[in-house]
Every structure is written in C-alpha cells, then in structure tokens.
Design an enzyme around this catalytic site. Structure first.
Site, PDB file in Angstrom:
ATOM      1  N   TRP A  93       0.844  -1.200   0.000  1.00 58.65           N
ATOM      2  CA  TRP A  93       0.000   0.000   0.000  1.00 58.65           C
ATOM      3  C   TRP A  93       0.880   1.251   0.000  1.00 58.65           C
ATOM      4  O   TRP A  93       0.547   2.259  -0.621  1.00 58.65           O
ATOM      5  CB  TRP A  93      -0.905  -0.009   1.243  1.00 58.65           C
ATOM      6  CG  TRP A  93      -1.716   1.248   1.418  1.00 58.65           C
ATOM      7  CD1 TRP A  93      -2.939   1.506   0.874  1.00 58.65           C
ATOM      8  CD2 TRP A  93      -1.362   2.413   2.175  1.00 58.65           C
ATOM      9  NE1 TRP A  93      -3.370   2.752   1.256  1.00 58.65           N
ATOM     10  CE2 TRP A  93      -2.428   3.339   2.054  1.00 58.65           C
ATOM     11  CE3 TRP A  93      -0.263   2.764   2.951  1.00 58.65           C
ATOM     12  CZ2 TRP A  93      -2.420   4.582   2.674  1.00 58.65           C
ATOM     13  CZ3 TRP A  93      -0.253   4.001   3.567  1.00 58.65           C
ATOM     14  CH2 TRP A  93      -1.315   4.899   3.430  1.00 58.65           C
ATOM     15  N   HIS A  94       2.017   1.163   0.699  1.00 59.82           N
ATOM     16  CA  HIS A  94       2.856   2.348   0.816  1.00 59.82           C
ATOM     17  C   HIS A  94       3.492   2.754  -0.503  1.00 59.82           C
ATOM     18  O   HIS A  94       3.669   3.931  -0.769  1.00 59.82           O
ATOM     19  CB  HIS A  94       3.947   2.134   1.868  1.00 59.82           C
ATOM     20  CG  HIS A  94       3.430   2.281   3.256  1.00 59.82           C
ATOM     21  ND1 HIS A  94       2.855   1.228   3.936  1.00 59.82           N
ATOM     22  CD2 HIS A  94       3.364   3.350   4.087  1.00 59.82           C
ATOM     23  CE1 HIS A  94       2.475   1.659   5.130  1.00 59.82           C
ATOM     24  NE2 HIS A  94       2.765   2.934   5.242  1.00 59.82           N
ATOM     25  N   GLY A  95       3.879   1.799  -1.288  1.00 61.76           N
ATOM     26  CA  GLY A  95       4.537   2.189  -2.534  1.00 61.76           C
ATOM     27  C   GLY A  95       4.686   1.025  -3.479  1.00 61.76           C
ATOM     28  O   GLY A  95       4.698  -0.141  -3.064  1.00 61.76           O
ATOM     29  N   PHE A 142       2.582   8.444  -1.232  1.00 64.47           N
ATOM     30  CA  PHE A 142       1.759   7.240  -1.103  1.00 64.47           C
ATOM     31  C   PHE A 142       0.306   7.551  -1.424  1.00 64.47           C
ATOM     32  O   PHE A 142      -0.541   6.734  -1.292  1.00 64.47           O
ATOM     33  CB  PHE A 142       1.880   6.650   0.305  1.00 64.47           C
ATOM     34  CG  PHE A 142       3.318   6.448   0.732  1.00 64.47           C
ATOM     35  CD1 PHE A 142       4.247   5.983  -0.188  1.00 64.47           C
ATOM     36  CD2 PHE A 142       3.736   6.716   2.004  1.00 64.47           C
ATOM     37  CE1 PHE A 142       5.569   5.812   0.184  1.00 64.47           C
ATOM     38  CE2 PHE A 142       5.054   6.530   2.392  1.00 64.47           C
ATOM     39  CZ  PHE A 142       5.973   6.083   1.474  1.00 64.47           C
TER      40      PHE A 142
END
Lengths: 366, 475
Positions: free
Chosen positions: B323-325, B475
């Site tokens: 989800w972050h990157g 993000f």
C-alpha cells in the site's frame, strides 16, 4: 458570542502569542536596521573594513608623492568568490608590472548585476575608489524568466542610501527594512543558528561564510570529501538552474542592469572587466542550444557599447575541477585565477599605467 | 500546495474567514467542498475531477446498497465499487510496477520480453482516499453506517482538504455526523487547533527536514560513510519519518479543529512501544485499524488457529507494505513487520509456559530493554522502506553490521544526537492532551502566548535552507 472563562483565556493566549511574535520580529528588524551595519550586512562590512586596513598599510609603505597602488575589486556571485585568489593575483601583478597592486574579492552568494551595482555604490560612498572592477555576470540573472527576481534583492538588505543610489540611475527597488512580515527572521535564520547552535548546521554552513574568507575577501571551496557531496551539489545546482537554462532567453532587464553598472564604471574612469565564469560541461549542457552563443553576443554588444572588457571563460576549466559543475574547487580556482590575471588583468592594468605614465610625461613636458 | 507553503496561508485565511462568516452550516459545507477541490486541483485539475467522479459513483453505489434488500444485487454493487476503487489504485499506482515485475520474472525465466513503461501521473493521496471510499461502501454494505443522503456531505467526507492527501484515513461514522452538525465559534478549539498546527510545523520543518540533511546523503552513497555514521543515519531516518508524518497529521488535525472538525488520532508515541504489536497500535493508527478491520479480520483474523493467524498477519502486513509504494522494497518492509508480529505472537505463547520471562519484561529495566529492542527492529525495517532499491538496502545493512571506515555525516554527530534527544521531548509532547492538561493550562495567558511566540520563532530559525515535501505524499 458567549465568552466563557476558558474561551477568554484561549483568545488572550493567542493574542499574546501574536503580540510576542510580532515584537520579536520587530526587535530583529530594528537590530538589522541600516544603523547596525555589521549585523545588517556582515559580508560587505567585514570585507570593507579589512580592505581599508590593507589600503592604509599599503599607502603608508609607499614613498611620498608616488602614485597610489591600483586597486582591483572583484564583484559578483559565489562563483567569483570561490574562483579568484587575490593574494596570488597581487603577487603576480607586482612581479609583472613592477609595482604594488591591491586586490580584493567582494563576490557574494547569489549576487547578480543589481547587487553588484549596489555594492559598487557602497564602496564609492565609503571612499573606496577601485581602478579595475572584475564583474562576474551570473547568466541566471540575464534570463528573461529571472527578470522578476532582479528587483527583489533577496540577498542584500537595501538601505535608503542604496535605494537613492539606484533611483539616481532610474532603478526602482524597495527598501527591505522594515519588513512587516517578519521575513528578516526567516532570511537570517542560518546566521542566527550559526551564532546559537552551529552544531545543527552542516559543517560548511556552521560559521558565517564571510568569516571563513581570507584577508583578501575570497574563499576557497572546502575540499570535497566524497562523491555523495559532489552529487548532492550537482543536484542542487540542477534544481536551481536547469529549468531556467533550458528555456534560456536573454531578458532586457538583466542586460540593462549590466549596462547601468558598466556606464557607472566608465563615468568614474574605472576599467570594467566582465567575466562569464567557467562552467563544467554538465552545467553547460543544461543551456538551450545556442543560448551560450547568444549570451556571449549580447555581452559583447553591451561591453563594446560601454567601453568595458569581456572575458568569456566558460570553457577554461574541466569538470573534475568543479564542486557542482559551476563552483570551482581549489585546483580549478588556482588555474582560473592565474589565467585571468595573465590574460585580462595584466593588460588592463598595464594599459592604465601606460596612460598614467604618458600623462605624467605630458605634464613634465609642459 | 503544502500546509507550510506561502500560498497555503492566504488560501486558508480566505477559506477560514468565509467559512466562519457564513451563518448556515449547509453553506459552509459548500465552501469547504469548493476549497477542497481547489486545494487538490492546484496539483492537478484532471485528477481532482477523477476523485469527484469516483466519489459520486461511490455515493450512488452506497445509496443503492442502502435501498436494496436483494443480497446478490448488494454484493454486485459492493464488488463493482471495490473493483473501481482498487482498479484505479492499481492503474495509477501499480501498473508500471506490475509491468516491470512481469518483465523481470520473464527475463529470469529466460524469456526476452520488453514491457512498455506507461506515462501515468500518480494522484497525490490516492491510497488514502481510496481506503476511505472502501471503508464507507463496506460499512454501508455491512449496515454499520447508513448511506449518506447528501451528496455534498459525502464529497466533503472524501475530499476534506486537511486529510485529503495524507490522512488520517477517516471513517464515515466518525466524520459524516460532524459535517451535518452546526459549528459554533469556540476560542478554546481555535487555540487547540493552533497548538496542533504549531506542533506539526515544528516536527516537520525543524526536525524532519533537518534530519533529512543527514539521512539523504547516506542513502545516496552509503559506501562513503563509516559504520557509526550509517547507524546514526538509520536512527535519524526513524525519527525523520515519524516527525514528517505525524507532523503532517498534527497540522491536519489542527486545521480541522479551527474549522470545527475533529480528526482521529493517528500517532500515540509509537517509539515508546514495548513490542511490535503495540507499535502498530500506536503508529499510523488510522491505517493499522483499517487493515485490521477490512483485511485481517475478513481474512479470518486470529480465529482459525496458529498457522492461519500467522498467514493472516503476514498477508496483512505484506499488503500494507505494498500500500505504501509500488516497489518490492516496500513489500520487503511489510514482510519484515509480518515476521516481527509472528515472532511476537510466539513470544507471547512462550510467556504462558514461562511466566518468569514475562515478569522480567515487566520490570523497569525489562521495559526499557523492550522499548529499545522494538525501536531497533522498527529502525532496521525502515532501511528497506527508505532505500530506493535492494542493493542500497543491502549496502546499508552491511555497513551497520560490518565495521567500515569512511567519512562523517554532514552535520556533526553531536548535533544529530542533540536533535534526536530533542525528539524524545517532542515524542513526549506528542502525548499532547495529557501534557497540555498537566502543564499548559496551569500557566497564565501571557506565558502561554510567550511559549507560542518562542515556538514560532524556533520553527522559523530551524527551517533548513532546502525543505522537502512530506514523505507520505508519495503514497
């Protein structure tokens, strides 16, 4: 509106906060007022005082009636601050010309033609009359897209005397003090931090840069410890200059500031040497194709018109001798200084001495 | 437009003035809605349009879910909404990552395949508002919240500018009722909002951006630095990311307070956690609770026995990492945290059979050791999060554990240590409400005002020459 005890306390707290902050900003502005010159503009006053001291010593050492040693002053951006070693320039010129020469470096980070004009005005008002002025013209300030930056004078506090000096030359700028928005605090933050908590600053910024200059006002770029710092420097240069250079078009405002500066020199019989400073191949590659040629042509026109000399040294130095492709390392500065002295300063000063000699002969004949 | 950029202040001043001058809450909602779209459109107007369109679709879907009793139709509607939201997230954020990964795996299998790189602009904050939209439709589907009847209210829930680009991820049940509520001017709340904003500014500009000067060069050229410099840089990054992200959140919470809204707490002194499980209850709370409610529990949570719990933990953290990157380094970061959580679960099982161990950890020394150990584990995991690729991460780990000679940090070590110690204080201040109650409220108003002025002067003086955008904006 119902004001409850907590609410009253809250708005009083906020009001006191605004009052104290405004007071702090105002106090700083008073400190930075033109009267407190050393605080207001240390880079200028620090080097001016040093130069005055040197001139005094030099004049005391020469025989009575002998002409005073010519004074060479370099002005412009951090590029020239790092690049000209006035000590060796003095030595070489003394050897070649057979007489003492005094040289001083007044380059300052971010200086463009208007800043240089302000600085020349200050020198003259302070009784310092240069014979030769070497002017580094930062191409950024000649770009059309930078025209709006010219009058802002972000790097030098403008006093009422500076404003009057510029106004006499039809240039309108704002006096930067008092500053109602507390920007003085913001702009002086690195200096303030350097005084109170230098350990929070990068080593290169921990001391006021002007205090790291030599007795001649110049500064050597610290040796680069590793590739990372070099890369960081290059990235910073790219973020600052790349976009402007990619769309580089000569703007009239920048050129006209150079013209005013050169006209001023001519009127005061100061020999002006305009230098387009060395840039690494990487930096030069950021220019729009043909832009460097246009820049050289425009400067040729202006210098010819104003009777000044032009040195285009863009390609004098190789990439490895730069820190960030436009600030010279010590090795590059040494080579640049030597060549500038040999190819530009010596002929100009020789010419001045010859003229002086001829006029002395003519007086004697009469 | 960042919360501390010069253009934000006149923007907010206008919004603030117009908002409070209007008498009716419905008119104020429109003002906030217009301001939020304008705020987002300053980055990219087309992407603002995309948020608008997808939010309208989510609104219609939720109304459909609310109105229908046909379970199949409701499931179809929910599926459609999830596909749209996750599809947009996948396209904008992950398409090039998937294509690159496909190309690499094909090449690893000996096949020559060249995948194109799509020119996709990543909409700022897409991960945040997508999750907000998902939690809303899922909650409506589960009948935990009623579908919002007012379209402007729903649009404001998604786009409210303080939380739009980097959270906190707000829940419909917390935020939607606040929109309908008539707001009254309250000086105490203004004061609280200003305090949060100042605290956030301090964390971001004075600490995070200054530490970036130490961290960035080390991650750009690790080989050049000695082992102690790399250790300091890794610890500094832990502090930087905390101050950067929690600083943003504090500013968002502060701005929301000044407009009469309350956003959920997102951080609760995470580096004072005694174990990794507690860390995730204190770090990015709105994301971790989202992952728990909408991923871990639907996967079965810890109801299906040891191995299924471990699987669920690992899956949740891995997806949380992704989800972050869009990079395998973020996946690795998620896997590391999944592993830490599993190890912690095993330790908990061990304490059942060996209670003396648990008692030892509950002593003062035991707690201090636990906090330090948790911090070290979290910091080591941040290396994968920060490194642009695995090669850099490997270099950093090598420099941490194999002594290397090299150059020092840009800022003197004692300067960095001074900042880190200051952050311990900031961490304490992070427990804002308790601290405020205990000390600030006892002081007379001029003393509090003086503290604000000193804080603001301190922030201005400590702003580095080159400030950086918020880390979580990417993000």
């Amino acid at each position: 509106m119902i004001v409850r005890p907590n609410s009253r306390r809250a708005w009083l707290s906020l009001a006191w906060g605004v009052f104290f902050f405004a007071s702090a900003a105002a106090v700083l502005q008073v400190l930075a007022a033109p009267a407190v010159e050393r605080f207001r503009d240390p880079p200028y006053s620090f080097r001016r005082d040093k130069l005055k001291e040197r001139l005094k010593t030099l004049e005391a050492s020469i025989a009575e009636g002998a002409p005073r040693p010519p004074l060479v002053v370099t002005i412009g951006s951090s590029r020239i601050l790092n690049a000209v070693d006035c000590q060796s320039t003095e030595l070489v010129l003394k050897q070649r010309l057979g007489q003492d020469v005094c040289a001083a470096n007044f380059g300052s980070p971010g200086f463009g033609p208007l800043h240089s004009l302000v600085l020349l005005g200050r020198l003259l008002r302070d009784g310092i009359q240069p014979d030769v002025v070497v002017i580094d013209v930062l191409p950024l300030y000649l770009a059309k897209s930078s025209e709006s930056q010219l009058p802002k004078e972000q790097w030098i506090p403008i006093t009422p005397a500076d404003k009057a000096w510029l106004a006499d030359r039809d240039i309108e700028v704002e006096v930067t003090q008092p500053d109602p928005q507390g920007l003085t605090l913001y702009h002086s933050r690195t200096d303030i931090l350097a005084s109170c908590m230098p350990k929070l600053l990068p080593r290169s910024r921990a001391t006021k840069w002007v205090t790291t200059t030599d007795a001649w006002g110049g500064r050597r770029t610290p040796p680069i410890a590793n590739q990372a710092m070099k890369t960081q420097g290059l990235e910073l240069a790219k973020s600052t200059y790349h976009d402007t250079l990619r769309d580089f078009e000569i703007g009239e405002a920048g050129l006209s500031a150079v013209r005013v500066l050169l006209t001023e020199c001519r009127q005061r019989r100061i020999d002006a040497v305009v230098v387009v400073m060395p840039e690494g191949p990487t930096f030069r590659s950021w220019y729009r194709t043909g832009a460097l040629h246009e820049l050289a042509s425009a400067l040729k026109c202006v210098t010819r018109e104003c009777g000044a000399h032009l040195v285009i040294s863009s390609e004098w130095i190789e990439e490895q001798d730069f820190w960030d492709s436009h600030h010279l390392l010590a090795s590059g500065a040494e080579r640049f200084s030597a060549r500038l002295t040999r190819e530009a300063l010596e002929p100009v000063l020789q010419g001045r001495l010859n003229v002086a000699l001829q006029s002395t002969d003519a007086t004697q004949l009469r | 437009m960042l919360f501390y950029s010069p253009e934000f202040f006149p923007f907010f001043a206008i919004v603030f003035a117009v908002y409070w001058l209007l008498p009716k809450q419905s008119l104020r909602t429109w003002v906030l809605l217009a301001a939020s779209f304008y705020f987002y459109a300053t980055w990219n107007q087309w992407l603002a349009l995309i948020i608008g369109v997808t939010s309208v679709i989510d609104y219609v879907v939720a109304r459909g879910l609310d109105a229908s009793t046909n379970q199949r139709w409701r499931r179809t509607l929910l599926g459609g909404s999830l596909v749209m939201n996750l599809g947009l997230l996948a396209y904008f954020k992950y398409v090039n990552f998937f294509l690159d990964s496909l190309e690499m795996s094909m090449q690893a299998a000996g096949m020559s395949l060249s995948m194109p790189t799509l020119q996709v602009i990543l909409p700022i904050g897409i991960s945040f508002y997508t999750f907000e939209a998902i939690n809303y439709t899922v909650d409506v589907y589960r009948k935990r919240v009623p579908a919002e009847r007012s379209l402007p209210h729903f649009l404001l829930f998604i786009t409210f500018f303080p939380h739009l680009v980097a959270g906190p991820i707000v829940r419909a049940r917390d935020f939607l009722p606040q929109i309908a509520q008539q707001k009254r001017w309250d000086w105490s709340r203004m004061q609280l909002g200003c305090e949060f904003f100042l605290l956030g500014l301090f964390k971001k500009l004075a600490i995070a951006d200054r530490l970036a000067m130490v961290v960035d060069p080390v991650f750009a050229d690790t080989q050049a630095y000695n082992t102690s410099a790399v250790w300091l840089a890794v610890v500094a990054y832990s502090i930087q990311i905390y101050c950067d992200f929690s600083g943003y959140t504090d500013m968002a919470i502060g701005l929301a307070h000044t407009l009469g809204f309350k956003l959920a707490k997102n951080f609760d002194m995470p580096y004072a956690s005694v174990n990794i499980s507690e860390f995730w209850r204190r770090w990015h709370i709105s994301l971790s609770s989202w992952l728990r409610d909408y991923l871990f529990i639907p996967l079965g949570g810890s109801r299906g026995g040891t191995w299924l719990t471990y699987r669920n933990l690992m899956l949740t953290m891995t997806l949380g990492g992704l989800w972050h990157g869009a990079s395998w380094t973020f996946v690795a970061w998620g896997i590391m945290h999944g592993t830490f959580l599993i190890l912690h679960k095993q330790l908990q099982d061990l304490w059942i059979v060996w209670p003396t161990g648990k008692r030892l950890l509950q002593t003062h020394v035991g707690r201090a050791v636990s906090i330090a150990l948790t911090f070290v584990c979290v910091s080591l995991a941040w290396v994968c999060f920060r490194a642009p690729d695995f090669a850099t991460a490997a270099q950093v780990y090598e420099h941490l554990f194999v002594p290397h000679a090299g150059t020092r940090l840009v800022i003197p070590n004692d300067g960095v240590i001074m900042i880190l110690l200051a952050v311990l204080a900031a961490h304490f201040i992070g427990h804002w409400h308790a601290w405020r109650r205990r000390s600030l409220q006892q002081l007379p108003a001029p003393a509090i005002g003086l503290a604000y002025a000193i804080a603001l002067v301190g922030i201005i003086v400590l702003i580095p020459e080159y400030s950086k955008p918020f880390i979580y904006f990417q993000f």
